[in-house]
Design an enzyme around this catalytic site. Structure first.
Site, short mmCIF file in Angstrom:
data_model
loop_
_atom_site.label_atom_id
_atom_site.label_comp_id
_atom_site.label_asym_id
_atom_site.label_seq_id
_atom_site.Cartn_x
_atom_site.Cartn_y
_atom_site.Cartn_z
NE ARG A 213 41.67 80.44 -27.15
CZ ARG A 213 41.25 79.46 -27.92
NH1 ARG A 213 41.19 77.92 -27.92
NH2 ARG A 213 40.76 80.02 -29.34
CG PHE A 229 42.35 65.80 -23.39
CD1 PHE A 229 42.59 64.56 -24.05
CD2 PHE A 229 41.62 65.92 -22.37
CE1 PHE A 229 42.10 63.19 -23.46
CE2 PHE A 229 41.00 64.53 -21.68
CZ PHE A 229 41.43 63.37 -22.30
CG ASP A 251 47.54 66.63 -26.56
OD1 ASP A 251 46.72 67.24 -26.74
OD2 ASP A 251 48.00 65.79 -27.50
CB SER A 252 48.54 61.47 -26.50
OG SER A 252 47.59 61.90 -27.34
CG ASP A 298 38.77 71.50 -25.03
OD1 ASP A 298 37.75 70.99 -25.32
OD2 ASP A 298 39.55 72.26 -25.75
CB CYS A 338 33.68 68.97 -28.81
SG CYS A 338 34.97 67.67 -29.16
#
Length: 395
Positions: A213, A229, A251-252, A298, A338
């Site tokens: 970040r 995301f 984002d959802s 991400d 990830c």
């Protein structure tokens, strides 16, 4: 010397353990003495009978042995766990920036406790138990953790496929002390966030991205930024503080989006100037006509295990391809995975293939990894789950 059952390895199979890897797979085991069960502590010995390490044993799992210590005369008891926790806490005192109120306190094998993850958020701890060995000693470990860390409460969120591989059921409960509140305020790098450790993703916040970040913040001045995301908007807030002209977060989850808007406002930024959009990221990238100077990808883990790798590779390829198509000339992409099962070499190959299909040539600026409060054994590549690339597009 404690009288633990012994695990005798096949000839030559001690090399990985001697080389620093903390696991032995079932195929390396010749026999055991004393009939140890799942989660018992055993003494791993070479084929010649040389004692090498103490660790957790599981007779029915692919990973038959997870190393705890090379001190083969050690007694694994409450004092042992307290020593481990004190060592881990002392390391965080040195590596976590002053003023940051959240960190990874225990990172499984990286801190010598395979199957235990503990995150600290202010006065509360969140604990994840992933192996039968830690499960068998849960009360002893919780007591030691409370004694060393002195939290107000310890929440356990032991869930997911890793537990089922060990024959364990999911569990979510307050393991010690007070039940945590719905939102815990924390500071990271001078920014303010509220973390839902009860229901948020992972343990509520992506602590592993702390240093990344800060890199995003340093690169964002004067740029238009797309954060895909975006979850609760930590990358977005960092980019805005870094001087980004406009940040779009996608984002959802509307609950995550509400948190992202709140985080922009509590940090003194105009949420209306930096839109937070509820959408499927794949669909958004295909439909938007806007070009961005900087895109952050991400996503959640696309591969939960090795059976998912082929499908995950297609997903990573598509999302990176669409991002390259939405990058302005000379733009920058920060792209992450990830997924444990997708290693660094495969991820780099996927990103390179996506760039080729988009007709873009790339410059590698840096490779990303988890923040240093997520240590791993150097030989344990499986522990390096978070990987990422920072690339710029050649015009």
């Amino acid at each position: 010397m404690p009288d633990y059952p012994q695990l005798i390895m096949k000839s030559g199979r001690e090399r990985s353990l001697l080389g620093g890897h903390p696991w032995l797979f079932s195929g390396a085991v010749a026999k055991t003495t004393g009939r140890p069960g799942a989660g018992d502590i055993v003494l791993a010995c070479s084929a010649a009978g040389e004692p090498l390490a103490l660790g957790f044993y599981h007779p029915r799992a692919d990973i038959a042995f997870r190393m705890l210590t090379r001190e083969v005369s050690a007694r694994v008891d409450g004092d042992f766990w307290q020593r481990r926790f004190r060592e881990a806490a002392a390391l965080r005192e040195r590596i976590v920036p002053a003023g940051d109120e959240a960190c990874r306190l225990i990172n499984a094998e990286g801190d010598g406790i395979p199957g235990l993850v503990v995150d600290r958020y202010g006065d509360y701890l969140v604990m994840i138990v992933g192996t039968a060995g830690v499960e068998r000693r849960r009360e002893e470990i919780v007591a030691a953790l409370a004694a060393v860390s002195n939290p107000r409460g310890i929440l356990e969120r032991s869930e997911g496929p890793a537990r089922r591989l060990e024959g364990l059921e999911d569990r979510r409960e307050t393991a010690w002390g007070e039940e945590p509140p719905p939102a815990i305020p924390i500071r990271e790098g001078g920014l303010s966030f509220e973390v839902d450790i009860l229901a948020g993703q992972k343990t509520g916040f992506f602590l592993d991205q702390r240093d990344n970040r800060r890199q995003v913040e340093e690169l964002s001045r004067g740029l238009t930024v797309l954060n895909c995301f975006s979850y609760t908007g930590a990358f977005s807030v960092s980019a805005v503080r870094g001087g980004a002209r406009r940040v779009v977060s996608v984002d959802s989850s509307e609950a995550a989006n509400e948190a992202a808007r709140r985080h922009l406002m509590v940090n003194g930024f105009d949420a209306a100037a930096h839109p937070v959009i509820r959408s499927d990221v794949f669909r958004y990238l295909r439909n938007t006509e806007e070009l961005f100077d900087f895109i952050i990808l991400d996503p959640p883990a696309f591969a939960k295990n090795r059976r998912d790798v082929a499908r995950a590779a297609r997903g990573y390829k598509d999302i990176n391809l669409q991002s390259f198509r939405r990058l302005a000339p000379g733009g920058i992409l920060a792209t992450f995975s990830c997924s444990n099962a997708v290693d660094e070499a495969l991820f780099e190959k996927i990103v390179l293939g996506a760039a080729r299909d988009a007709g873009r040539d790339l410059r590698l600026l840096r490779r990303f990894a988890a923040a240093p409060d997520h240590p791993t054994c150097l030989a344990h590549v499986e522990g390096r789950y978070l990987k990422g690339l920072l690339v710029s597009v050649l015009t």
